[in-house]
Design an enzyme around this catalytic site. Sequence first.
Site, PDB file in Angstrom:
ATOM      1  CB  THR A  44      -0.914  -0.006   1.252  1.00 14.64           C
ATOM      2  OG1 THR A  44      -1.664  -1.224   1.237  1.00 14.64           O
ATOM      3  CG2 THR A  44      -1.860   1.179   1.245  1.00 14.64           C
ATOM      4  CB  VAL A  45       3.208   2.693   2.498  1.00 19.13           C
ATOM      5  CG1 VAL A  45       4.019   3.969   2.614  1.00 19.13           C
ATOM      6  CG2 VAL A  45       2.131   2.640   3.571  1.00 19.13           C
TER       7      VAL A  45
ATOM      8  CE  LYS B 264       1.729   1.987  12.197  1.00 12.76           C
ATOM      9  NZ  LYS B 264       0.843   2.562  11.202  1.00 12.76           N
TER      10      LYS B 264
ATOM     11  CD  GLU C 102       5.818  14.254   9.460  1.00 12.54           C
ATOM     12  OE1 GLU C 102       5.023  13.840  10.327  1.00 12.54           O
ATOM     13  OE2 GLU C 102       6.479  15.301   9.594  1.00 12.54           O
TER      14      GLU C 102
ATOM     15  CB  VAL D 154       3.502   9.651  14.016  1.00 17.49           C
ATOM     16  CG1 VAL D 154       2.408  10.118  14.970  1.00 17.49           C
ATOM     17  CG2 VAL D 154       4.579   8.886  14.786  1.00 17.49           C
TER      18      VAL D 154
ATOM     19  N   GLY E 179     -12.450  -2.548   5.474  1.00 16.48           N
ATOM     20  CA  GLY E 179     -10.993  -2.521   5.401  1.00 16.48           C
ATOM     21  C   GLY E 179     -10.367  -1.541   6.382  1.00 16.48           C
TER      22      GLY E 179
ATOM     23  CD  GLU F  16      -4.834  -5.154   9.416  1.00 15.47           C
ATOM     24  OE1 GLU F  16      -4.823  -6.238   8.794  1.00 15.47           O
ATOM     25  OE2 GLU F  16      -4.387  -4.091   8.957  1.00 15.47           O
TER      26      GLU F  16
ATOM     27  CG  ASP G 284      -1.243   1.763  15.224  1.00 11.44           C
ATOM     28  OD1 ASP G 284      -0.250   1.549  14.504  1.00 11.44           O
ATOM     29  OD2 ASP G 284      -1.994   2.735  15.069  1.00 11.44           O
TER      30      ASP G 284
ATOM     31  CE  LYS H 135      -0.020   5.156  14.057  1.00 15.96           C
ATOM     32  NZ  LYS H 135      -1.460   4.962  13.724  1.00 15.96           N
TER      33      LYS H 135
END
Lengths: 438, 438
Positions: free
Chosen positions: B15-16, B107, B131, B134, B189, B192, B203, B207
């Site tokens: 995705t990223v 993260k 960057e 977070v 989506g 999870e 999570d 952060k």
Amino acid sequence: MDLPPVKIGLLGLGTVGGGTLTVLRRNAVLIAARAGRRIDAVIATALNPRKARDIDLTGIEIVDDAFTVADDPRIAIVAELIGGIEPARTLVLRAIHNGKHVVTANKALIAQHGNEIFAAAQARGVMIAFEAAVAGGIPVIKVMREALAGNDILWLAGIINGTCNFILSAMSDGGREFGEVLTEAQRLGYAETDPSFDVDGVDAAHKLTILAALAFGIPLQFSKVYVEGIRHITREDVQYAERLGYRIKHLGIARQVESGIELRVHPTLIPQAQPIARVNGVMNAVLVRGDAAGPVLLSGAGAGAEPTASSVVADLVDVVRALTTDPENRVPHLAFQPDTLEDLPILDIAEIETAYYLRLLAADRPGVLADVTRILGDRGISIEALLQLEHHVAAADVPIVILTHRVKERAMNEAIVAIERLDSIQGRIVRIRLEEFA
Amino acid sequence: MDLPPVKIGLLGLGTVGGGTLTVLRRNAVLIAARAGRRIDAVIATALNPRKARDIDLTGIEIVDDAFTVADDPRIAIVAELIGGIEPARTLVLRAIHNGKHVVTANKALIAQHGNEIFAAAQARGVMIAFEAAVAGGIPVIKVMREALAGNDILWLAGIINGTCNFILSAMSDGGREFGEVLTEAQRLGYAETDPSFDVDGVDAAHKLTILAALAFGIPLQFSKVYVEGIRHITREDVQYAERLGYRIKHLGIARQVESGIELRVHPTLIPQAQPIARVNGVMNAVLVRGDAAGPVLLSGAGAGAEPTASSVVADLVDVVRALTTDPENRVPHLAFQPDTLEDLPILDIAEIETAYYLRLLAADRPGVLADVTRILGDRGISIEALLQLEHHVAAADVPIVILTHRVKERAMNEAIVAIERLDSIQGRIVRIRLEEFA
């Protein structure tokens, strides 16, 4: 932390200059721990020495002539915190000529003479930092220039004048009229004795000029901003907007469309559910939409000694860090490399596209609404909501509020002229622009 | 723009990684106009090659072995977009060893192994930019490290998990229960299949660990964060909170107090009038209070391919600009120069101070409220509001909701034990922390 301290000079010891000294001193250890060296003010001048009386000036040489600061060979950075065009412009150009970097909080100077100043700085290889010029303590310049560097910026909208936001918030929350709240704002120090610079939108236009240049890679062009203030906003309109789920905010809006750039400052209805609609009182906010980042909202204190000083000090730290950086690796003044700036056309207000809030006073008889909706429909203007309001006691006419879908302002202007010509319509139509920011 | 392009390598094309390539290509001209040179991806590896199928990979060498990327002599920067601890950690350390700068969205890696990674980077003179680790597209790292460099940061509070915010927003706006909304979030989506990482707060704790280090100049210490998720929040509590003028948000909160640092992740009542209370759905927001800047709020998309890519690209541009900068002039990884980091004590949750929302089920008979308020009063806990709710049909007990003023959690724990011992109180007391952020 073996780097030597960086020496700076201050032009102006008023609200912002005093705040900057206070913050530099109170947080000296933290600032040095971040920047890797101390930042020491060694020389300063006060335009109004009486204002500077309460500031601790120990260890700072105070001079009468501002040029002594701009010329001081000890200092690497001049902080210009005087405001206004002259003598600020001449002093900044002199500092640049002397090879000094400049940090400034002066929005009028940057908006109106930024192109000249940046060109001079570019030629001399020095930096001009101006975070404090827009939205006080909110780091919107840094976010536009650096954090959104990967984005095509589609539009931005900002509550960038605290006086207007204070007045509109108080009208909204207290059900009061403009004049009454303005008087209170003046008493509280949120509005000047002559409030026109703020309430007529000039200050917001300065800031929008700067933000739009950073967003779209265009030169600064203050004179092309469409500017409308808030004097004509009534308590009625504020209340009708609330009933329809909106709040009226004074916004600076810049938008990239196919035919050019929209640059406009005016009161605007925005949905109550938008977080920016909850930014009240003297607080400022800027909402930017990048094609990749999506909408990013920044809000905080838009003025005041210490919030503005926070931005001045951040700029000082940035400049200090980049002192030994090659000029071509520094962040460009207007976000884009100077040779890539494009002179995109700024659209006339008649060419912008937005939705509208209309309020009209109509005779209470059959067929009036049909006439109005036909005139709108003929010009491709469709109606989103219509509110027929209760009679005023003993009045023959009834107020009608209409929210339209988006349309070119030219079409709306024509429709308004035609509606005002109807016999059944009394007086002028009130028209306030509306943006959903969806 | 005479500077040569900078070549980069990508670890991960999910995705990223895919979003990053898309943004780098779509906005290549804009990015080069800002950075003064092109940023070209020349090599990449996909952990899951099926996921990378829809990405245009023209001109990019695709390799199977991720170490080939970390070792590629052509590239100056490695973008680590795999996520998770291993192999990301080993790959990042290898890239550092090879003298490459690293941009990462990871993260977990930064929160749990950042101290090791930053030390290695420091020793090798390379930059680690994070960057995107977070709050997705919100530039909170840049704002904390640079824009607030003049401030003593007093506290910060963030909606930093989109799954939790989606669930709580939907519970609030739709009057629904946790389980029902979780199922919907999974279908959309936003959650999870195993949602515990998000809904149990891990999570957000990652952060918060990072943000707190930047705010206070402390090392990363994930294991000391107090973590509470949202599974126990009921529709009832959401609705009672609304009646009292609050919304329940899952927040990461870090606060500097005299005895140390509070680091806590938990559901929190916050006033509806606060703009951050209006940040709904999967959006994220961080509210930071600096002593000079005052409160600064940043909000936007906290996840997703392109918002995260926006932050990755901004980091790439930052790193590119600083390639020739002396290491001591770069922004320190954790905002403060490494030799100035202080190991301030992280407070146990019993030592934190906050206000509380309490819900109890009491027998409907005289004297019960007197007992409860006496127990609270004996421990210095004063009541801000009390809501005695309508009987459930045919129930002998009545729900009571109490909002308290600020008090140490230790005192509240004792009070709760004492109240639960009362004969007139049924079952356990629900306790949710409350912050005004005034």
